[in-house]
Design a protein around this motif. Structure first.
Motif, PDB file in Angstrom:
ATOM      1  N   SER A  29       0.842  -1.186   0.000  1.00 47.07           N
ATOM      2  CA  SER A  29       0.000   0.000   0.000  1.00 47.07           C
ATOM      3  C   SER A  29       0.884   1.245   0.000  1.00 47.07           C
ATOM      4  O   SER A  29       2.048   1.181   0.371  1.00 47.07           O
ATOM      5  N   ARG A  30       0.322   2.356  -0.405  1.00 47.25           N
ATOM      6  CA  ARG A  30       0.997   3.656  -0.324  1.00 47.25           C
ATOM      7  C   ARG A  30       0.062   4.671   0.319  1.00 47.25           C
ATOM      8  O   ARG A  30       0.238   5.871   0.190  1.00 47.25           O
ATOM      9  N   SER A  31      -0.961   4.193   1.028  1.00 49.67           N
ATOM     10  CA  SER A  31      -1.956   5.073   1.645  1.00 49.67           C
ATOM     11  C   SER A  31      -1.332   5.952   2.718  1.00 49.67           C
ATOM     12  O   SER A  31      -0.469   5.520   3.468  1.00 49.67           O
ATOM     13  N   ALA A  32      -1.829   7.166   2.802  1.00 54.04           N
ATOM     14  CA  ALA A  32      -1.388   8.087   3.859  1.00 54.04           C
ATOM     15  C   ALA A  32      -1.961   7.630   5.190  1.00 54.04           C
ATOM     16  O   ALA A  32      -3.041   7.042   5.255  1.00 54.04           O
ATOM     17  N   VAL A  33      -1.219   7.910   6.268  1.00 57.99           N
ATOM     18  CA  VAL A  33      -1.652   7.535   7.603  1.00 57.99           C
ATOM     19  C   VAL A  33      -1.225   8.611   8.588  1.00 57.99           C
ATOM     20  O   VAL A  33      -0.161   9.218   8.434  1.00 57.99           O
ATOM     21  N   THR A  34      -2.077   8.884   9.565  1.00 57.53           N
ATOM     22  CA  THR A  34      -1.726   9.756  10.680  1.00 57.53           C
ATOM     23  C   THR A  34      -1.687   8.881  11.920  1.00 57.53           C
ATOM     24  O   THR A  34      -2.611   8.099  12.162  1.00 57.53           O
ATOM     25  N   ILE A  35      -0.613   8.995  12.695  1.00 53.35           N
ATOM     26  CA  ILE A  35      -0.376   8.128  13.844  1.00 53.35           C
ATOM     27  C   ILE A  35      -0.412   8.977  15.116  1.00 53.35           C
ATOM     28  O   ILE A  35       0.347   9.939  15.236  1.00 53.35           O
ATOM     29  N   PHE A  36      -1.287   8.625  16.053  1.00 56.29           N
ATOM     30  CA  PHE A  36      -1.397   9.314  17.331  1.00 56.29           C
ATOM     31  C   PHE A  36      -0.947   8.347  18.418  1.00 56.29           C
ATOM     32  O   PHE A  36      -1.479   7.246  18.513  1.00 56.29           O
ATOM     33  N   ASP A  37       0.015   8.748  19.242  1.00 53.29           N
ATOM     34  CA  ASP A  37       0.464   7.839  20.308  1.00 53.29           C
ATOM     35  C   ASP A  37       0.211   8.402  21.705  1.00 53.29           C
ATOM     36  O   ASP A  37       0.778   7.940  22.683  1.00 53.29           O
ATOM     37  N   GLY A  38      -0.642   9.414  21.810  1.00 55.34           N
ATOM     38  CA  GLY A  38      -0.937  10.005  23.110  1.00 55.34           C
ATOM     39  C   GLY A  38      -0.031  11.167  23.452  1.00 55.34           C
ATOM     40  O   GLY A  38      -0.362  11.998  24.289  1.00 55.34           O
ATOM     41  N   GLU A  39       1.124  11.243  22.822  1.00 55.53           N
ATOM     42  CA  GLU A  39       2.058  12.345  23.035  1.00 55.53           C
ATOM     43  C   GLU A  39       2.303  13.137  21.755  1.00 55.53           C
ATOM     44  O   GLU A  39       2.437  14.341  21.784  1.00 55.53           O
ATOM     45  N   ARG A  40       2.374  12.425  20.647  1.00 51.84           N
ATOM     46  CA  ARG A  40       2.706  13.052  19.368  1.00 51.84           C
ATOM     47  C   ARG A  40       1.750  12.604  18.269  1.00 51.84           C
ATOM     48  O   ARG A  40       1.126  11.565  18.361  1.00 51.84           O
ATOM     49  N   CYS A  41       1.718  13.418  17.243  1.00 52.74           N
ATOM     50  CA  CYS A  41       0.986  13.097  16.025  1.00 52.74           C
ATOM     51  C   CYS A  41       2.014  13.042  14.905  1.00 52.74           C
ATOM     52  O   CYS A  41       2.774  13.994  14.716  1.00 52.74           O
ATOM     53  N   ARG A  42       2.073  11.938  14.199  1.00 50.80           N
ATOM     54  CA  ARG A  42       3.050  11.774  13.112  1.00 50.80           C
ATOM     55  C   ARG A  42       2.318  11.483  11.810  1.00 50.80           C
ATOM     56  O   ARG A  42       1.283  10.831  11.805  1.00 50.80           O
ATOM     57  N   GLU A  43       2.911  11.922  10.718  1.00 46.30           N
ATOM     58  CA  GLU A  43       2.392  11.604   9.389  1.00 46.30           C
ATOM     59  C   GLU A  43       3.263  10.514   8.796  1.00 46.30           C
ATOM     60  O   GLU A  43       4.464  10.441   9.055  1.00 46.30           O
ATOM     61  N   GLY A  44       2.646   9.665   7.999  1.00 45.44           N
ATOM     62  CA  GLY A  44       3.407   8.602   7.362  1.00 45.44           C
ATOM     63  C   GLY A  44       2.602   7.944   6.263  1.00 45.44           C
ATOM     64  O   GLY A  44       1.666   8.531   5.726  1.00 45.44           O
ATOM     65  N   ARG A  45       2.985   6.710   5.965  1.00 48.83           N
ATOM     66  CA  ARG A  45       2.276   5.949   4.947  1.00 48.83           C
ATOM     67  C   ARG A  45       2.261   4.483   5.351  1.00 48.83           C
ATOM     68  O   ARG A  45       3.081   4.033   6.142  1.00 48.83           O
ATOM     69  N   VAL A  46       1.315   3.775   4.801  1.00 50.06           N
ATOM     70  CA  VAL A  46       1.211   2.341   5.016  1.00 50.06           C
ATOM     71  C   VAL A  46       2.100   1.660   3.972  1.00 50.06           C
ATOM     72  O   VAL A  46       1.964   1.908   2.782  1.00 50.06           O
TER      73      VAL A  46
END
Length: 118
Positions: A29-46
């Motif tokens: 996949s090349r889908s965009a993803v936003t990752i929340f870990d309770g402290e930070r928000c990160r942008e990435g891809r699958v």
């Protein structure tokens, strides 16, 4: 362990110890993803995804300063095509990290079918 490919689906081959533990095929996949870990928000891809997990790659390029969530940490992810889903980080690798989705068996089957349709 070697991997066999069939079209765009990655299927692990069995090794002499009984094979891979995956229940679902991984789909690139090349889908965009936003990752929340309770402290930070990160942008990435699958990178690839299955009915019960995914390999995520962060876009920041600053992994030394902002490392991925440690294994065992729960995260919320928002995937471009699938929406929000809870997950647990299971390992770090190649500038990203792998997660297992925090969903039940029936939901995993539904997700696997949805991934194959996309």
């Amino acid at each position: 362990m070697e991997k066999a490919t069939s079209g765009n689906i990655i299927r692990p081959r069995f090794d002499e110890h009984g094979g891979d533990k995956r229940r679902f095929d991984r789909v690139p996949s090349r889908s965009a993803v936003t990752i929340f870990d309770g402290e930070r928000c990160r942008e990435g891809r699958v990178v690839d995804i299955s009915g019960n997990g995914a390999l995520l790659c962060m876009d920041s390029g600053l992994e030394a300063l902002d490392p991925p969530p440690e294994p065992g940490r729960y995260v919320d992810i928002d995937m471009e095509d699938l929406g929000y889903i809870g997950a647990q980080a299971v390992r770090c690798q190649d500038g990203g990290f792998a997660v297992n989705f925090d969903i039940g068996r029936y939901q995993s089957l539904e997700l696997a079918l949805q991934i194959k349709r996309n």
